[in-house]
Write a protein that holds these residues in place. Structure first.
Motif, PDB file in Angstrom:
ATOM      1  N   LYS A  87      -6.739   1.053   2.953  1.00 33.08           N
ATOM      2  CA  LYS A  87      -6.693  -0.329   2.449  1.00 33.08           C
ATOM      3  C   LYS A  87      -6.460  -0.454   0.946  1.00 33.08           C
ATOM      4  O   LYS A  87      -5.646  -1.286   0.521  1.00 33.08           O
ATOM      5  CB  LYS A  87      -7.967  -1.071   2.840  1.00 33.08           C
ATOM      6  CG  LYS A  87      -8.012  -1.535   4.280  1.00 33.08           C
ATOM      7  CD  LYS A  87      -9.297  -2.315   4.548  1.00 33.08           C
ATOM      8  CE  LYS A  87      -9.413  -2.734   5.992  1.00 33.08           C
ATOM      9  NZ  LYS A  87     -10.669  -3.490   6.234  1.00 33.08           N
ATOM     10  N   PRO A  88      -7.131   0.329   0.110  1.00 28.38           N
ATOM     11  CA  PRO A  88      -6.921   0.137  -1.337  1.00 28.38           C
ATOM     12  C   PRO A  88      -5.480   0.347  -1.786  1.00 28.38           C
ATOM     13  O   PRO A  88      -5.035  -0.275  -2.753  1.00 28.38           O
ATOM     14  CB  PRO A  88      -7.851   1.191  -1.966  1.00 28.38           C
ATOM     15  CG  PRO A  88      -8.902   1.424  -0.945  1.00 28.38           C
ATOM     16  CD  PRO A  88      -8.207   1.305   0.373  1.00 28.38           C
ATOM     17  N   TYR A  89      -4.743   1.188  -1.076  1.00 22.70           N
ATOM     18  CA  TYR A  89      -3.357   1.458  -1.450  1.00 22.70           C
ATOM     19  C   TYR A  89      -2.426   0.306  -1.100  1.00 22.70           C
ATOM     20  O   TYR A  89      -1.382   0.133  -1.734  1.00 22.70           O
ATOM     21  CB  TYR A  89      -2.861   2.736  -0.773  1.00 22.70           C
ATOM     22  CG  TYR A  89      -3.528   3.986  -1.257  1.00 22.70           C
ATOM     23  CD1 TYR A  89      -3.123   4.603  -2.446  1.00 22.70           C
ATOM     24  CD2 TYR A  89      -4.572   4.565  -0.540  1.00 22.70           C
ATOM     25  CE1 TYR A  89      -3.736   5.750  -2.905  1.00 22.70           C
ATOM     26  CE2 TYR A  89      -5.193   5.723  -0.988  1.00 22.70           C
ATOM     27  CZ  TYR A  89      -4.768   6.310  -2.175  1.00 22.70           C
ATOM     28  OH  TYR A  89      -5.390   7.451  -2.633  1.00 22.70           O
ATOM     29  N   ILE A  90      -2.784  -0.463  -0.068  1.00 17.90           N
ATOM     30  CA  ILE A  90      -1.888  -1.514   0.416  1.00 17.90           C
ATOM     31  C   ILE A  90      -2.490  -2.906   0.258  1.00 17.90           C
ATOM     32  O   ILE A  90      -1.984  -3.873   0.833  1.00 17.90           O
ATOM     33  CB  ILE A  90      -1.487  -1.269   1.884  1.00 17.90           C
ATOM     34  CG1 ILE A  90      -2.697  -1.365   2.813  1.00 17.90           C
ATOM     35  CG2 ILE A  90      -0.793   0.085   2.031  1.00 17.90           C
ATOM     36  CD1 ILE A  90      -2.326  -1.352   4.293  1.00 17.90           C
ATOM     37  N   ALA A  91      -3.553  -3.029  -0.530  1.00 17.83           N
ATOM     38  CA  ALA A  91      -4.277  -4.301  -0.655  1.00 17.83           C
ATOM     39  C   ALA A  91      -3.436  -5.407  -1.276  1.00 17.83           C
ATOM     40  O   ALA A  91      -3.753  -6.588  -1.130  1.00 17.83           O
ATOM     41  CB  ALA A  91      -5.560  -4.094  -1.456  1.00 17.83           C
ATOM     42  N   THR A  92      -2.364  -5.045  -1.963  1.00 17.48           N
ATOM     43  CA  THR A  92      -1.498  -6.061  -2.582  1.00 17.48           C
ATOM     44  C   THR A  92      -0.490  -6.627  -1.588  1.00 17.48           C
ATOM     45  O   THR A  92       0.248  -7.565  -1.917  1.00 17.48           O
ATOM     46  CB  THR A  92      -0.734  -5.454  -3.767  1.00 17.48           C
ATOM     47  OG1 THR A  92      -0.020  -4.294  -3.329  1.00 17.48           O
ATOM     48  CG2 THR A  92      -1.688  -5.065  -4.888  1.00 17.48           C
ATOM     49  N   ILE A  93      -0.437  -6.084  -0.390  1.00 16.65           N
ATOM     50  CA  ILE A  93       0.514  -6.517   0.629  1.00 16.65           C
ATOM     51  C   ILE A  93      -0.160  -7.514   1.570  1.00 16.65           C
ATOM     52  O   ILE A  93      -1.322  -7.340   1.938  1.00 16.65           O
ATOM     53  CB  ILE A  93       1.037  -5.303   1.437  1.00 16.65           C
ATOM     54  CG1 ILE A  93       1.758  -4.321   0.521  1.00 16.65           C
ATOM     55  CG2 ILE A  93       1.973  -5.751   2.548  1.00 16.65           C
ATOM     56  CD1 ILE A  93       2.174  -3.050   1.227  1.00 16.65           C
ATOM     57  N   GLY A  94       0.566  -8.530   1.981  1.00 13.39           N
ATOM     58  CA  GLY A  94       0.025  -9.508   2.908  1.00 13.39           C
ATOM     59  C   GLY A  94      -0.417  -8.882   4.222  1.00 13.39           C
ATOM     60  O   GLY A  94       0.189  -7.916   4.700  1.00 13.39           O
ATOM     61  N   LEU A  95      -1.483  -9.425   4.791  1.00 17.08           N
ATOM     62  CA  LEU A  95      -2.022  -8.965   6.081  1.00 17.08           C
ATOM     63  C   LEU A  95      -2.420  -7.487   6.037  1.00 17.08           C
ATOM     64  O   LEU A  95      -2.318  -6.778   7.034  1.00 17.08           O
ATOM     65  CB  LEU A  95      -1.002  -9.190   7.206  1.00 17.08           C
ATOM     66  CG  LEU A  95      -0.444 -10.600   7.352  1.00 17.08           C
ATOM     67  CD1 LEU A  95       0.648 -10.653   8.416  1.00 17.08           C
ATOM     68  CD2 LEU A  95      -1.548 -11.596   7.705  1.00 17.08           C
ATOM     69  N   PHE A  96      -2.919  -7.028   4.874  1.00 17.62           N
ATOM     70  CA  PHE A  96      -3.155  -5.594   4.711  1.00 17.62           C
ATOM     71  C   PHE A  96      -4.248  -5.062   5.629  1.00 17.62           C
ATOM     72  O   PHE A  96      -4.223  -3.886   6.009  1.00 17.62           O
ATOM     73  CB  PHE A  96      -3.459  -5.246   3.246  1.00 17.62           C
ATOM     74  CG  PHE A  96      -4.797  -5.693   2.748  1.00 17.62           C
ATOM     75  CD1 PHE A  96      -5.894  -4.847   2.808  1.00 17.62           C
ATOM     76  CD2 PHE A  96      -4.974  -6.951   2.196  1.00 17.62           C
ATOM     77  CE1 PHE A  96      -7.130  -5.244   2.338  1.00 17.62           C
ATOM     78  CE2 PHE A  96      -6.195  -7.359   1.717  1.00 17.62           C
ATOM     79  CZ  PHE A  96      -7.291  -6.508   1.788  1.00 17.62           C
ATOM     80  N   ASN A  97      -5.214  -5.894   6.011  1.00 19.92           N
ATOM     81  CA  ASN A  97      -6.273  -5.420   6.907  1.00 19.92           C
ATOM     82  C   ASN A  97      -5.706  -5.022   8.266  1.00 19.92           C
ATOM     83  O   ASN A  97      -5.977  -3.932   8.782  1.00 19.92           O
ATOM     84  CB  ASN A  97      -7.345  -6.510   7.084  1.00 19.92           C
ATOM     85  CG  ASN A  97      -8.223  -6.659   5.873  1.00 19.92           C
ATOM     86  OD1 ASN A  97      -8.806  -5.694   5.390  1.00 19.92           O
ATOM     87  ND2 ASN A  97      -8.317  -7.876   5.351  1.00 19.92           N
ATOM     88  N   THR A  98      -4.907  -5.912   8.818  1.00 18.03           N
ATOM     89  CA  THR A  98      -4.287  -5.639  10.121  1.00 18.03           C
ATOM     90  C   THR A  98      -3.301  -4.479  10.016  1.00 18.03           C
ATOM     91  O   THR A  98      -3.256  -3.601  10.894  1.00 18.03           O
ATOM     92  CB  THR A  98      -3.554  -6.887  10.639  1.00 18.03           C
ATOM     93  OG1 THR A  98      -4.499  -7.938  10.810  1.00 18.03           O
ATOM     94  CG2 THR A  98      -2.860  -6.610  11.967  1.00 18.03           C
TER      95      THR A  98
END
Length: 218
Positions: free
Chosen positions: A73-84
């Motif tokens: 998650k921390p690597y992609i947290a700037t991307i929309g819908l990152f949790n899913t």
């Protein structure tokens, strides 16, 4: 569009960009698969910023699976819908390890069986990573196909099937990229740049933006 016009259209797009490819950054089929999975409802620019940090740390199914959802998650947290997306990328990585020896399958059904991978993502991977003549219809291609009269259809699947019928074989491999780039930079959603469009005279769009076409493009 008539067949001769379609031939002319792709000849012009090819002349402008002889070797088109995705704007997503990747070096392996797996990196491409992850990048495309992350790109849904996000820009390629945003995905590239995230993967430039992620891939040097983890760029194989085993490494991503080891990170786990919370580690990814921390690597992609700037991307929309990152949790899913984090959950899907970890799950598809685990499935690649369990069912495919850690390799991305060159098979539509196997790709679409992966978590978070739909027809569009499978088409991108098949086309860009494996050289298959597929067309992944995103919002850009859907718009260009309908607006120009190239391959009108009510939904993305209808447009995909129509494109596969009307695009000349010689251009089918790269058609996906030409159409995306044309939609992204010229045939834009809100205000298409018709005056600088290389296929303006072939296009059936009735509400072209005004202005004199560029002599080079025309």
């Amino acid at each position: 569009m008539k067949p001769a016009q379609i031939q002319d259209m792709f000849a012009r797009l090819q002349a402008l960009n002889p070797a088109p490819t995705t704007e997503l950054e990747y070096t392996t089929p797996y990196e491409l698969l992850v990048a495309v999975a992350l790109s849904a409802q996000s820009t390629d620019v945003g995905v590239n910023k995230a993967t430039r940090k992620l891939f040097p740390i983890a760029n194989t199914p085993r490494q991503i699976a080891a990170l786990g959802v919370e580690g990814l998650k921390p690597y992609i947290a700037t991307i929309g819908l990152f949790n899913t997306k984090a959950a899907n990328v970890v799950a598809l990585s685990q499935q690649l390890l369990e069912l495919h020896g850690g390799e991305v399958p060159r098979d539509r059904a196997a790709l679409e069986a992966l978590p978070g991978v739909g027809r569009k993502t499978a088409n991108v991977v098949l086309n860009t990573a494996f050289g298959e003549p597929t067309i992944a219809v995103d919002t850009h291609i859907f718009r260009v196909s309908n607006r120009t009269g190239l391959a009108p259809g009510k939904d993305v699947l209808a447009v995909e099937h129509k494109l596969l019928k009307v695009v000349p074989d010689a251009y089918l491999q790269d058609a996906h990229h030409w159409l995306i780039l044309h939609g992204r930079y010229v045939c834009k959603a809100r205000k298409p740049d018709c005056p600088h469009c290389a296929i303006r005279d072939l296009c059936r769009f009735p509400d072209k933006t005004p202005g004199e076409p560029d002599p080079v493009a025309a």
